[in-house]
Scaffold this motif. Structure first.
Motif, PDB file in Angstrom:
ATOM      1  N   TYR A 153       3.024   3.176   1.959  1.00 15.36           N
ATOM      2  CA  TYR A 153       3.075   3.599   3.369  1.00 15.36           C
ATOM      3  C   TYR A 153       4.527   3.812   3.810  1.00 15.36           C
ATOM      4  CZ  TYR A 153       1.951   3.304   8.405  1.00 15.36           C
ATOM      5  OH  TYR A 153       1.810   3.538   9.754  1.00 15.36           O
ATOM      6  N   LEU A 154       5.386   2.872   3.421  1.00 17.28           N
ATOM      7  CA  LEU A 154       6.808   3.007   3.776  1.00 17.28           C
ATOM      8  C   LEU A 154       7.443   4.211   3.076  1.00 17.28           C
ATOM      9  CD1 LEU A 154       8.307  -0.600   3.604  1.00 17.28           C
ATOM     10  CD2 LEU A 154       8.623   0.976   5.498  1.00 17.28           C
ATOM     11  N   GLY A 155       7.033   4.435   1.823  1.00 20.35           N
ATOM     12  CA  GLY A 155       7.646   5.508   1.038  1.00 20.35           C
ATOM     13  C   GLY A 155       8.564   4.968  -0.049  1.00 20.35           C
ATOM     14  N   VAL A 156       8.300   3.728  -0.489  1.00 25.42           N
ATOM     15  CA  VAL A 156       9.063   3.151  -1.604  1.00 25.42           C
ATOM     16  C   VAL A 156       8.451   3.661  -2.913  1.00 25.42           C
ATOM     17  CG1 VAL A 156       9.575   0.992  -2.827  1.00 25.42           C
ATOM     18  CG2 VAL A 156       9.676   1.061  -0.328  1.00 25.42           C
ATOM     19  N   PRO A 157       9.239   4.337  -3.762  1.00 30.65           N
ATOM     20  CA  PRO A 157       8.671   4.884  -5.000  1.00 30.65           C
ATOM     21  C   PRO A 157       8.007   3.809  -5.860  1.00 30.65           C
ATOM     22  CG  PRO A 157      10.924   5.670  -4.669  1.00 30.65           C
ATOM     23  CD  PRO A 157      10.660   4.645  -3.612  1.00 30.65           C
ATOM     24  N   ILE A 158       6.938   4.223  -6.540  1.00 32.05           N
ATOM     25  CA  ILE A 158       6.119   3.294  -7.336  1.00 32.05           C
ATOM     26  C   ILE A 158       6.947   2.452  -8.298  1.00 32.05           C
ATOM     27  CG2 ILE A 158       4.526   3.291  -9.317  1.00 32.05           C
ATOM     28  CD1 ILE A 158       2.767   5.151  -7.904  1.00 32.05           C
ATOM     29  N   GLU A 159       7.894   3.118  -8.987  1.00 29.51           N
ATOM     30  CA  GLU A 159       8.619   2.407 -10.042  1.00 29.51           C
ATOM     31  C   GLU A 159       9.512   1.293  -9.480  1.00 29.51           C
ATOM     32  OE1 GLU A 159       8.700   5.596  -9.340  1.00 29.51           O
ATOM     33  OE2 GLU A 159      10.751   6.335  -9.133  1.00 29.51           O
ATOM     34  N   ASP A 160       9.792   1.311  -8.185  1.00 25.30           N
ATOM     35  CA  ASP A 160      10.683   0.298  -7.594  1.00 25.30           C
ATOM     36  C   ASP A 160       9.927  -0.882  -6.970  1.00 25.30           C
ATOM     37  OD1 ASP A 160      12.586   2.151  -8.237  1.00 25.30           O
ATOM     38  OD2 ASP A 160      12.759   2.951  -6.207  1.00 25.30           O
ATOM     39  N   ARG A 161       8.592  -0.746  -6.913  1.00 22.69           N
ATOM     40  CA  ARG A 161       7.774  -1.676  -6.129  1.00 22.69           C
ATOM     41  C   ARG A 161       7.981  -3.147  -6.481  1.00 22.69           C
ATOM     42  NH1 ARG A 161       2.495   1.349  -6.684  1.00 22.69           N
ATOM     43  NH2 ARG A 161       2.198  -0.174  -8.336  1.00 22.69           N
ATOM     44  N   GLU A 162       7.864  -3.465  -7.759  1.00 26.58           N
ATOM     45  CA  GLU A 162       7.933  -4.871  -8.169  1.00 26.58           C
ATOM     46  C   GLU A 162       9.303  -5.462  -7.848  1.00 26.58           C
ATOM     47  OE1 GLU A 162       5.433  -6.799  -9.817  1.00 26.58           O
ATOM     48  OE2 GLU A 162       4.126  -5.172  -9.162  1.00 26.58           O
ATOM     49  N   GLN A 163      10.341  -4.663  -8.126  1.00 23.60           N
ATOM     50  CA  GLN A 163      11.704  -5.116  -7.863  1.00 23.60           C
ATOM     51  C   GLN A 163      11.921  -5.381  -6.364  1.00 23.60           C
ATOM     52  OE1 GLN A 163      14.783  -5.613  -9.985  1.00 23.60           O
ATOM     53  NE2 GLN A 163      14.724  -6.713  -8.082  1.00 23.60           N
ATOM     54  N   VAL A 164      11.432  -4.452  -5.558  1.00 23.03           N
ATOM     55  CA  VAL A 164      11.608  -4.574  -4.109  1.00 23.03           C
ATOM     56  C   VAL A 164      10.853  -5.804  -3.584  1.00 23.03           C
ATOM     57  CG1 VAL A 164      10.959  -3.422  -1.948  1.00 23.03           C
ATOM     58  CG2 VAL A 164      12.155  -2.153  -3.708  1.00 23.03           C
ATOM     59  N   LYS A 165       9.679  -6.036  -4.138  1.00 20.83           N
ATOM     60  CA  LYS A 165       8.912  -7.211  -3.715  1.00 20.83           C
ATOM     61  C   LYS A 165       9.666  -8.500  -4.066  1.00 20.83           C
ATOM     62  CE  LYS A 165       4.787  -9.984  -4.350  1.00 20.83           C
ATOM     63  NZ  LYS A 165       4.894 -10.727  -3.114  1.00 20.83           N
ATOM     64  N   GLU A 166      10.284  -8.500  -5.231  1.00 24.49           N
ATOM     65  CA  GLU A 166      11.033  -9.691  -5.659  1.00 24.49           C
ATOM     66  C   GLU A 166      12.181  -9.980  -4.685  1.00 24.49           C
ATOM     67  OE1 GLU A 166      11.424  -9.560  -9.980  1.00 24.49           O
ATOM     68  OE2 GLU A 166      13.360 -10.553  -9.641  1.00 24.49           O
ATOM     69  N   TRP A 167      12.917  -8.928  -4.306  1.00 25.12           N
ATOM     70  CA  TRP A 167      14.020  -9.130  -3.365  1.00 25.12           C
ATOM     71  C   TRP A 167      13.495  -9.595  -2.001  1.00 25.12           C
ATOM     72  CZ3 TRP A 167      16.118  -3.689  -4.919  1.00 25.12           C
ATOM     73  CH2 TRP A 167      16.847  -3.793  -6.121  1.00 25.12           C
ATOM     74  N   SER A 168      12.355  -9.026  -1.613  1.00 23.78           N
ATOM     75  CA  SER A 168      11.779  -9.406  -0.316  1.00 23.78           C
ATOM     76  C   SER A 168      11.369 -10.886  -0.331  1.00 23.78           C
ATOM     77  CB  SER A 168      10.581  -8.499  -0.018  1.00 23.78           C
ATOM     78  OG  SER A 168       9.893  -8.959   1.097  1.00 23.78           O
ATOM     79  N   ASP A 169      10.795 -11.331  -1.449  1.00 25.73           N
ATOM     80  CA  ASP A 169      10.409 -12.742  -1.566  1.00 25.73           C
ATOM     81  C   ASP A 169      11.636 -13.648  -1.481  1.00 25.73           C
ATOM     82  OD1 ASP A 169       7.806 -12.031  -1.799  1.00 25.73           O
ATOM     83  OD2 ASP A 169       7.682 -12.298  -3.968  1.00 25.73           O
ATOM     84  N   GLU A 170      12.723 -13.225  -2.124  1.00 26.86           N
ATOM     85  CA  GLU A 170      13.953 -14.021  -2.066  1.00 26.86           C
ATOM     86  C   GLU A 170      14.442 -14.102  -0.617  1.00 26.86           C
ATOM     87  OE1 GLU A 170      13.947 -15.628  -5.144  1.00 26.86           O
ATOM     88  OE2 GLU A 170      16.099 -15.625  -4.795  1.00 26.86           O
ATOM     89  N   THR A 171      14.455 -12.946   0.046  1.00 23.90           N
ATOM     90  CA  THR A 171      14.942 -12.888   1.429  1.00 23.90           C
ATOM     91  C   THR A 171      14.173 -13.848   2.336  1.00 23.90           C
ATOM     92  OG1 THR A 171      15.416 -10.562   1.045  1.00 23.90           O
ATOM     93  CG2 THR A 171      15.417 -11.292   3.325  1.00 23.90           C
ATOM     94  N   SER A 172      12.877 -13.951   2.088  1.00 23.32           N
ATOM     95  CA  SER A 172      12.043 -14.731   3.017  1.00 23.32           C
ATOM     96  C   SER A 172      12.159 -16.238   2.793  1.00 23.32           C
ATOM     97  CB  SER A 172      10.590 -14.294   2.885  1.00 23.32           C
ATOM     98  OG  SER A 172      10.098 -14.675   1.627  1.00 23.32           O
ATOM     99  N   ARG A 173      12.861 -16.654   1.757  1.00 26.15           N
ATOM    100  CA  ARG A 173      12.911 -18.081   1.428  1.00 26.15           C
ATOM    101  C   ARG A 173      13.376 -18.943   2.590  1.00 26.15           C
ATOM    102  NH1 ARG A 173      12.307 -19.884  -3.811  1.00 26.15           N
ATOM    103  NH2 ARG A 173      11.648 -18.125  -5.041  1.00 26.15           N
TER     104      ARG A 173
END
Ligand code: HEM
Length: 404
Positions: A153-173
């Protein structure tokens, strides 16, 4: 009786409802010495606070700043700068202006268009496990659906998804108040740095060549000549990513567990799929993903016979409000036909969850498919052995093994 008000005690993490029900009955506006703030437990009091944003501020950063010395404030300047722009932690007039602009892009109609894709994703994820006889529901299903939907929905390319989720999880700590994590601020800031460096060029690219995605819509969102600034766009992308996946993962997992413990309700939904809408509302009420949310009093006030002082921190205990017997008959029972069901799982008032239509849509599609494809699904462990992440705000299972 309850481990000295310890919100992270194992028995409270496992079953917060017994502890909160005890408090709601005996001391519904409760000073929690250990956390250093008030717990608000009755439905009516929680709604009152949600609706009075003049008296009760959402400015979590101001409160966090008090915990940091001047050197730390300097060190965490980036976190402070961006989190102070996250919608959920802001007050009017900033909140009013930015929410209006985001609402122009993030509309219920644009979200509803995601339904066929969400349906397809649910089927594909289930196809992958169908031939096995068991799965770890979070790892194999609940984790993937929300992150794929919000990323697409945002427009984050498929190949970046897992990496972006990992950074987001770190941010939310920093917000999940995890036990035994002294370096969580450091990790949060590093995660945020990575996310900002990722979104910066993506936003620039969409500015030059808009596509049919949310980032392009946010760049273009305009209200009487007003636009989101570059920093506000970055803050918005990161908050949507963060808010958009973990909560929905937890709704799917807590929801499935609730069904496994109320077999008659699972069978009822299987027989009558049209009940899925009221069923999802009931799952949100019964064991929603957000146990509590934060406020701070701006001025001295009175609530439930207690004096709240200016500057006092508060936790609105959604998990207690949603099971308040003054509001709900038989509140500890899962009843998928329950109506009306004005739960506060998405909050209320000016901060009411922006992503509620998206979370509902994903959960509806998941709980339409699951009983149809896995009518005999069962829990693959003793419920007493299930473990939750040690956080005050999220109701988050570590794993949910099931078999069929
Ligand atoms: C079942 C899943 C979800 C639950 C239970 C949930 C719960 C909540 C709650 C309780 C609030 C209000 C917090 C407060 O007033 O302090 C909130 C706000 C918010 N939620 Fe959700 N949420 C969910 C999913 C999502 C999704 C999928 C998105 C985005 C894609 C999202 C984006 C937001 C945003 C941006 C806010 C802040 C709104 C504002 O401050 O005006 N949420 N959510």
């Amino acid at each position: 009786m309850f481990a000295q008000d310890n919100l992270l005690a194992p028995e409270v993490l496992h079953d917060p409802y017994t502890y909160f029900a005890h408090l709601r009955d005996t001391d519904p506006v409760h000073w929690n010495e250990r956390w250093g703030g008030w717990l608000i437990l009755r439905y009516d009091d929680v709604v009152k606070v949600f609706r009075d944003h003049e008296t009760f501020s959402s400015d979590r950063m101001a409160s966090l700043m008090l915990e940091l010395n001047p050197q730390e404030q300097e060190h965490f300047a980036l976190l402070i700068k961006y989190f102070s722009k996250w919608l959920v932690f802001t007050d009017p007039p900033y909140h009013t202006r930015v929410r209006l602009l985001i609402n122009k892009a993030f509309t219920p109609t644009s979200v509803e268009k995601l339904r066929p894709r969400a349906r397809q994703l649910v089927e594909e994820l289930l196809d992958e496990v169908q031939l096995k006889s068991h799965m770890e529901f979070i790892h194999d299903f609940a984790f993937h659906l929300p992150v794929i939907v919000i990323s697409e929905y945002l427009g984050v390319p498929i190949e970046d998804r897992e990496q972006v989720k990992e950074w987001s999880d770190e941010t939310s700590r920093i917000f999940f108040i995890r036990a035994n994590e002294p370096d969580r601020r450091e990790r949060s800031q590093r995660g945020l740095e990575k996310l900002l460096a990722y979104f910066e060029p993506l936003i620039d690219a969409r500015r030059r060549h808009p596509r049919d995605d949310l980032i392009s819509a946010l760049v273009q969102a305009e209200e009487r000549g007003d636009l989101l600034s570059h920093e506000e766009l970055l803050a918005t992308c990161t908050v949507l990513l963060f808010a958009g996946h973990e909560t929905t993962t937890n709704l799917l997992a807590n929801g499935l567990l609730a069904f496994m413990r109320h077999r008659d309700q699972w069978d009822a939904l299987r027989r009558e799929p049209a009940l899925v809408r009221t069923a999802v509302e009931e799952l949100l009420r019964y064991d929603g993903p957000v146990k509590a949310t934060f406020r701070v009093a701006r001025r001295d006030t009175e609530l439930g016979g207690k004096t709240i002082r200016a500057g006092d921190r508060m936790l609105l205990i959604l998990a207690a409000a949603n099971r308040d017997p003054a509001k709900y008959p038989d509140p500890d029972r899962l009843e998928i036909t329950r109506s009306p069901n004005p739960h506060v799982a998405f909050g209320q008032g000016i901060h009411v969850c922006l992503g509620a239509p998206m979370a509902r849509l994903e959960a509806q599609e998941a709980f339409l498919a699951l009983p149809r494809r896995f009518p005999d699904l069962r829990l693959n462990t003793d419920p007493a052995r299930l473990e939750y992440h040690p956080t005050i705000v999220a109701r988050a299972l570590k794993a949910l093994p099931v078999s069929w």
